[in-house]
Design an enzyme around this catalytic site. Sequence first.
Site, PDB file in Angstrom:
ATOM      1  CG  HIS A 137       0.462   7.094  -7.625  1.00  0.00           C
ATOM      2  ND1 HIS A 137       1.585   7.407  -7.299  1.00  0.00           N
ATOM      3  CD2 HIS A 137       1.195   6.112  -6.030  1.00  0.00           C
ATOM      4  CE1 HIS A 137       2.717   7.567  -6.276  1.00  0.00           C
ATOM      5  NE2 HIS A 137       2.285   6.727  -5.475  1.00  0.00           N
TER       6      HIS A 137
ATOM      7  CG  LEU B 253      -1.768  -0.962   1.131  1.00  0.00           C
ATOM      8  CD1 LEU B 253      -2.768  -1.221   3.024  1.00  0.00           C
ATOM      9  CD2 LEU B 253      -2.985  -0.846   0.233  1.00  0.00           C
ATOM     10  CG  ASP B 254       0.305   3.582  -3.196  1.00  0.00           C
ATOM     11  OD1 ASP B 254       1.452   3.900  -3.059  1.00  0.00           O
ATOM     12  OD2 ASP B 254      -0.306   4.615  -3.582  1.00  0.00           O
ATOM     13  CE  LYS B 255       6.038   8.970   4.234  1.00  0.00           C
ATOM     14  NZ  LYS B 255       6.425   9.712   5.001  1.00  0.00           N
TER      15      LYS B 255
ATOM     16  CB  THR C 112      -2.632   4.512   1.365  1.00  0.00           C
ATOM     17  OG1 THR C 112      -2.878   4.657   0.079  1.00  0.00           O
ATOM     18  CG2 THR C 112      -3.977   2.733   1.345  1.00  0.00           C
TER      19      THR C 112
END
Length: 369
Positions: free
Chosen positions: A268, A152-154, A156
């Site tokens: 993204h 997961l993105d930082k 999120t």
Amino acid sequence: MAAPSWGVLRLRVRGSGQGVGSLLCLVPKPFCTAAAASKPLDAQQLAERLRAQKQEEKAKKEPELKNPVQRRVHELVRFTQQLQRVHPNVLAKALSRGIVHQDKDLVVINKPYGLPVHGGPGVKLCISDVLPILAKVLHGHKAEPLHLCHRLDKETTGVMVLARNKEVAHQVQELFRTRQVVKKYWAITVRVPVPSAGVVDIPIVEKEVQGQQHHKMTLSPSYRMDNGKMVRVRANRSAHVAVTEYQVLSSTVSSALLELHPITGVKHQLRVHLSFGLDCPILGDHKYSDWNKLAPQKLSAGTLRKLGLPQSKARHLPLHLHARQLVLPALGSRKEELSLVCRLPRYFVRSVSRLGLELPSQDPDEQQS
């Protein structure tokens, strides 16, 4: 000439095997400094005094935030900074308190905001660094390190699956790669998408922003309008197929709560499809709210008023994107699919309330989190 007066200096001495004793020495007062004449500080008192002085200096530099919303935003920023400075053992224990599910094959955590999954430039601590420690916290000192199954993105939050051995990790990774895992995200958007439900099917490519010295993901559509006609264009070889289903769960005039179902898993993807495809960037997405520059997200006066923030503080707004649910198909000895749901972070729930949106869940824990 008057004789010098004498003072008493008590020294603490430690002899080997003889414990701690004291030694009295006579010293002439003219040679005693004011610091020596006063009661000496031990190491703990000195450390506490220095810490207090630093806090006072920091408090003078930072203006007192009377607005409760601004104060909470400031606290969240400070919390994410602290995540990068804590000891790995502390982070592992914090993650263990956010366990959503665990069995003989999997450990599922609720990923906090601001914590990167992998290392990189400027990253001091990430989830992958503490997986061996987290395994020992959960399963004992002889436990094999946990393994990442996806990322997961930082910025999120939400459901993150870890495997207890490499074989299971490879199996789950293959499920993600072959799109057998159902993924559902919740997001708050600036503006409301039209129509209220649909599919965004536009390829995505990474490009350098002209004059900005940084790269972003952007749309690479297969068609364009030419004199009112739809014309197919040559596909970019670097573009990735990207498909996102979306549905509005609640909306006002200027914002919406969306459920997102990414069919593909491009970097993204959700942020790009919402911002550049539907013209509804995610609240707190300072990277993809404007293609031409990297700057804090511009919000309308009405949205700022509801959030209780001035535009100058909008740069601290966190990304309101939450991995709400994962549904894993049957795996190994488990004959049924596994549905994993993560509760929303507090800042997300508060933003929903302030913007006048409604959560579809009737779970009392969700409403109060």
